[in-house]
Design an enzyme around this catalytic site. Structure first.
Site, PDB file in Angstrom:
ATOM      1  N   ALA A 150      -3.711   7.378  -5.431  1.00 16.45           N
ATOM      2  CA  ALA A 150      -2.312   6.955  -5.433  1.00 16.45           C
ATOM      3  C   ALA A 150      -2.315   5.452  -5.707  1.00 16.45           C
ATOM      4  O   ALA A 150      -2.311   4.629  -4.783  1.00 16.45           O
ATOM      5  CB  ALA A 150      -1.661   7.276  -4.095  1.00 16.45           C
ATOM      6  N   ALA A 181       0.845  -1.201   0.000  1.00 13.30           N
ATOM      7  CA  ALA A 181       0.000   0.000   0.000  1.00 13.30           C
ATOM      8  C   ALA A 181       0.871   1.239   0.000  1.00 13.30           C
ATOM      9  O   ALA A 181       2.082   1.164  -0.223  1.00 13.30           O
ATOM     10  CB  ALA A 181      -0.915  -0.020   1.218  1.00 13.30           C
ATOM     11  N   ASN A 182       0.277   2.392   0.186  1.00 11.26           N
ATOM     12  CA  ASN A 182       1.041   3.641   0.307  1.00 11.26           C
ATOM     13  C   ASN A 182       0.314   4.559   1.282  1.00 11.26           C
ATOM     14  O   ASN A 182      -0.740   4.208   1.809  1.00 11.26           O
ATOM     15  CB  ASN A 182       1.227   4.280  -1.074  1.00 11.26           C
ATOM     16  CG  ASN A 182      -0.101   4.613  -1.709  1.00 11.26           C
ATOM     17  OD1 ASN A 182      -0.846   5.469  -1.219  1.00 11.26           O
ATOM     18  ND2 ASN A 182      -0.438   3.925  -2.793  1.00 11.26           N
ATOM     19  N   ARG A 183       0.861   5.733   1.508  1.00 10.32           N
ATOM     20  CA  ARG A 183       0.376   6.593   2.587  1.00 10.32           C
ATOM     21  C   ARG A 183      -0.792   7.497   2.209  1.00 10.32           C
ATOM     22  O   ARG A 183      -1.161   8.382   2.963  1.00 10.32           O
ATOM     23  CB  ARG A 183       1.522   7.468   3.119  1.00 10.32           C
ATOM     24  CG  ARG A 183       2.595   6.677   3.816  1.00 10.32           C
ATOM     25  CD  ARG A 183       3.623   7.612   4.459  1.00 10.32           C
ATOM     26  NE  ARG A 183       4.757   6.855   4.991  1.00 10.32           N
ATOM     27  CZ  ARG A 183       4.732   6.198   6.141  1.00 10.32           C
ATOM     28  NH1 ARG A 183       3.646   6.195   6.886  1.00 10.32           N
ATOM     29  NH2 ARG A 183       5.803   5.532   6.534  1.00 10.32           N
TER      30      ARG A 183
END
Ligand code: CTP
Ligand code: CA
Length: 222
Positions: free
Chosen positions: A99, A33-35
């Site tokens: 994102a 995942a990402n932030r």
């Protein structure tokens, strides 16, 4: 006296928005995942709905309420997001704020991957995800106005300008995630288009969203 009716400059328009991160499963208990918090995309969806648009918000896993008047489609992976975007077409305006995870695991394990006792990590093979924005721009159902986002840590305008051409979007909205950490409430947006670069001041994400939608309304009115 009577309450003045809010102007609805996007009445009759369908705005398609992606927001949040994607989660790419490695095994049943782990993912890549990402932030991304989804805040900026959700704020843009709220602003578009307030302006009278019909809004479809395709969202990755986030912890946010659905803005009033917005139709929300929840997805987990990039491939699900791509399918949901396709299913939501046609649209007059697409704003791709998500994102999207660039890579997913090449083979999702059906069972939890266990340590084997050797101390060696498991080989994790990655494959690139489909580029939802670039695919949309090439599609014969391309919305007349397509806006991408770009979170950059360095050379923000140069990277965004390169992305504009590479993806085929009308605008790339760049934000500097080195000064404004992902997940925060404040953003500084730089709108990069063939017309040049328009840098907005540092704004709360709600105000940045309102400013972006105002610019969309201006351009459509021309
Ligand atoms: N995007 C997308 N699908 C992907 C990757 C990105 O639709 N698989 C969209 C994002 O939603 C955003 C724009 O493309 O609107 C730019 O995303 P970004 O991650 O900045 O671009 P990349 O081409 O992935 O380049 P980078 O290597 O900088 O991550
Ligand atoms: Ca990327």
């Amino acid at each position: 006296g009577p309450v003045a009716e809010a102007p609805r400059p996007l009445a009759g328009r369908h705005v398609l928005i992606t927001a949040g991160p994607t989660h790419e499963p490695i095994d049943p208990v782990r993912y890549i995942a990402n932030r991304s918090s989804g805040k900026q995309g959700f704020a843009i969806a709220a602003a578009a709905a307030k302006s009278g648009a019909r809004v479809t918000l395709v969202s990755g896993p986030v912890n946010l309420p659905t803005p009033p008047g917005v139709t929300r489609v929840d997805v987990e992976t990039a491939r699900q997001m791509a399918a949901a975007v396709d299913a939501a077409l046609p649209a007059d305006i697409a704003i791709m704020v998500a994102a999207v995870a660039d890579w997913r695991s090449a083979g999702e394990a059906t069972q939890k991957i266990k340590k084997d006792g050797s101390g060696a990590p498991p080989p994790l093979q990655l494959v690139e995800n489909p580029d939802i924005l670039a695919t949309l721009c090439k599609s014969d159902r391309r919305p007349p106005l397509v806006i991408g986002f770009a979170a950059e840590t360095n050379d923000v305008i140069a990277h965004a300008t390169a992305k504009l051409a590479r993806k085929g979007a009308d605008w790339i909205v760049a934000n500097d995630v080195a000064t404004h950490t992902m997940g925060g409430d404040i953003n500084r947006l730089h709108i990069v288009s063939a017309a040049g670069v328009e840098s907005l001041p540092e704004l709360h994400k709600d105000a940045a969203a309102a400013a972006l939608i105002e610019k969309v309304v201006d351009v459509l009115a021309r």
